[in-house]
Design a protein around this motif. Sequence first.
Motif, PDB file in Angstrom:
ATOM      1  N   LYS A 121     -13.030 -42.287 -17.030  1.00  0.00           N
ATOM      2  CA  LYS A 121     -12.423 -43.020 -18.139  1.00  0.00           C
ATOM      3  C   LYS A 121     -12.247 -42.119 -19.361  1.00  0.00           C
ATOM      4  O   LYS A 121     -11.173 -42.086 -19.981  1.00  0.00           O
ATOM      5  CB  LYS A 121     -13.289 -44.228 -18.499  1.00  0.00           C
ATOM      6  CG  LYS A 121     -12.737 -45.056 -19.654  1.00  0.00           C
ATOM      7  CD  LYS A 121     -13.672 -46.215 -19.985  1.00  0.00           C
ATOM      8  CE  LYS A 121     -13.148 -46.989 -21.191  1.00  0.00           C
ATOM      9  NZ  LYS A 121     -14.071 -48.107 -21.570  1.00  0.00           N
ATOM     10  N   LYS A 122     -13.296 -41.385 -19.709  1.00  0.00           N
ATOM     11  CA  LYS A 122     -13.230 -40.493 -20.872  1.00  0.00           C
ATOM     12  C   LYS A 122     -12.246 -39.347 -20.631  1.00  0.00           C
ATOM     13  O   LYS A 122     -11.523 -38.932 -21.541  1.00  0.00           O
ATOM     14  CB  LYS A 122     -14.615 -39.939 -21.187  1.00  0.00           C
ATOM     15  CG  LYS A 122     -15.583 -40.973 -21.733  1.00  0.00           C
ATOM     16  CD  LYS A 122     -15.080 -41.552 -23.041  1.00  0.00           C
ATOM     17  CE  LYS A 122     -16.051 -42.536 -23.637  1.00  0.00           C
ATOM     18  NZ  LYS A 122     -15.538 -43.141 -24.900  1.00  0.00           N
ATOM     19  N   GLU A 124      -9.513 -39.394 -18.829  1.00  0.00           N
ATOM     20  CA  GLU A 124      -8.151 -39.907 -18.965  1.00  0.00           C
ATOM     21  C   GLU A 124      -7.813 -40.256 -20.412  1.00  0.00           C
ATOM     22  O   GLU A 124      -6.683 -40.016 -20.865  1.00  0.00           O
ATOM     23  CB  GLU A 124      -7.973 -41.133 -18.057  1.00  0.00           C
ATOM     24  CG  GLU A 124      -8.036 -40.774 -16.571  1.00  0.00           C
ATOM     25  CD  GLU A 124      -8.030 -41.983 -15.658  1.00  0.00           C
ATOM     26  OE1 GLU A 124      -8.190 -43.123 -16.173  1.00  0.00           O
ATOM     27  OE2 GLU A 124      -7.885 -41.803 -14.432  1.00  0.00           O
ATOM     28  N   GLU A 125      -8.768 -40.788 -21.149  1.00  0.00           N
ATOM     29  CA  GLU A 125      -8.550 -41.114 -22.562  1.00  0.00           C
ATOM     30  C   GLU A 125      -8.248 -39.853 -23.372  1.00  0.00           C
ATOM     31  O   GLU A 125      -7.332 -39.830 -24.201  1.00  0.00           O
ATOM     32  CB  GLU A 125      -9.795 -41.797 -23.147  1.00  0.00           C
ATOM     33  CG  GLU A 125      -9.984 -43.240 -22.758  1.00  0.00           C
ATOM     34  CD  GLU A 125     -11.252 -43.825 -23.362  1.00  0.00           C
ATOM     35  OE1 GLU A 125     -11.955 -43.097 -24.103  1.00  0.00           O
ATOM     36  OE2 GLU A 125     -11.547 -45.003 -23.084  1.00  0.00           O
ATOM     37  N   ARG A 126      -9.017 -38.816 -23.111  1.00  0.00           N
ATOM     38  CA  ARG A 126      -8.911 -37.609 -23.940  1.00  0.00           C
ATOM     39  C   ARG A 126      -7.737 -36.730 -23.552  1.00  0.00           C
ATOM     40  O   ARG A 126      -7.261 -35.938 -24.372  1.00  0.00           O
ATOM     41  CB  ARG A 126     -10.236 -36.844 -23.893  1.00  0.00           C
ATOM     42  CG  ARG A 126     -11.336 -37.600 -24.625  1.00  0.00           C
ATOM     43  CD  ARG A 126     -12.726 -37.110 -24.331  1.00  0.00           C
ATOM     44  NE  ARG A 126     -13.708 -37.907 -25.062  1.00  0.00           N
ATOM     45  CZ  ARG A 126     -14.990 -37.935 -24.781  1.00  0.00           C
ATOM     46  NH1 ARG A 126     -15.479 -37.210 -23.781  1.00  0.00           N
ATOM     47  NH2 ARG A 126     -15.819 -38.688 -25.492  1.00  0.00           N
ATOM     48  N   LYS A 128      -4.855 -37.876 -23.204  1.00  0.00           N
ATOM     49  CA  LYS A 128      -3.795 -38.423 -24.053  1.00  0.00           C
ATOM     50  C   LYS A 128      -3.854 -37.882 -25.483  1.00  0.00           C
ATOM     51  O   LYS A 128      -2.880 -37.967 -26.216  1.00  0.00           O
ATOM     52  CB  LYS A 128      -3.870 -39.949 -24.069  1.00  0.00           C
ATOM     53  CG  LYS A 128      -3.648 -40.591 -22.713  1.00  0.00           C
ATOM     54  CD  LYS A 128      -3.871 -42.095 -22.779  1.00  0.00           C
ATOM     55  CE  LYS A 128      -3.708 -42.746 -21.402  1.00  0.00           C
ATOM     56  NZ  LYS A 128      -3.999 -44.207 -21.436  1.00  0.00           N
TER      57      LYS A 128
END
Length: 215
Positions: A121-122, A124-126, A128
């Motif tokens: 999750k982290k 994929e978030e980062r 972006k």
Amino acid sequence: RRLDWGNNMGKIKKVKQKYRSILRSSRDKENRNRLSNENITIISANCVGGVIYHDLGLKFNSPTVNLYFNASDYVKFVSNLTYYLKCELKEIDSEFDYPCALCGDIVLHMVHYHSFEEGKKKWEERIKRINYENLYFIMVDRDGCEEKDIIEFDNLKYKHEVFLTYKEHPEIKCAVYIPDSADGNQIRDLCQFKSKFTGERWLDEFDYVTFLNKR
């Protein structure tokens, strides 16, 4: 008497931690004041990048925070960054007490995550948040680093890259030698403090603020 001794040691430890925290806060404040380049993406081989982000009070604009690569995998990753950032992470069996993931054909050691799901999750978030116009690369002389990895990294065409090492490498353009930092046949954990009585990390031997200000 044993109880008193234990209580006294606990108090001493707290005093040392408070003193070190004050010293660290002073250094961090000075570095933050010196920093003129803030929207930064640091692609680091290990936790060095995350510690720099934290100490400078910057947003984590990089997926490589809280994990590490073996040296050859890191070089492979940054050599074909666009490709690997598009790969779907897959959970793999881990022999360690932390999760590991496969990104294409390289392994991500999610050393500071409790689960694969959290790390993914982290990641994929980062991804972006990456600022491709302001990229900085930090490789560290550990985790299986060999001469061929150093040379390949040094030959990359990125504007801002550094190789932190415990040995002098005058032939390597991006090498920064940190004296007394050897831990066997690799560099020590640069995120560690130099002693219990100082707020200085081994990483502070590298002037990363000046490095990051070179836009």
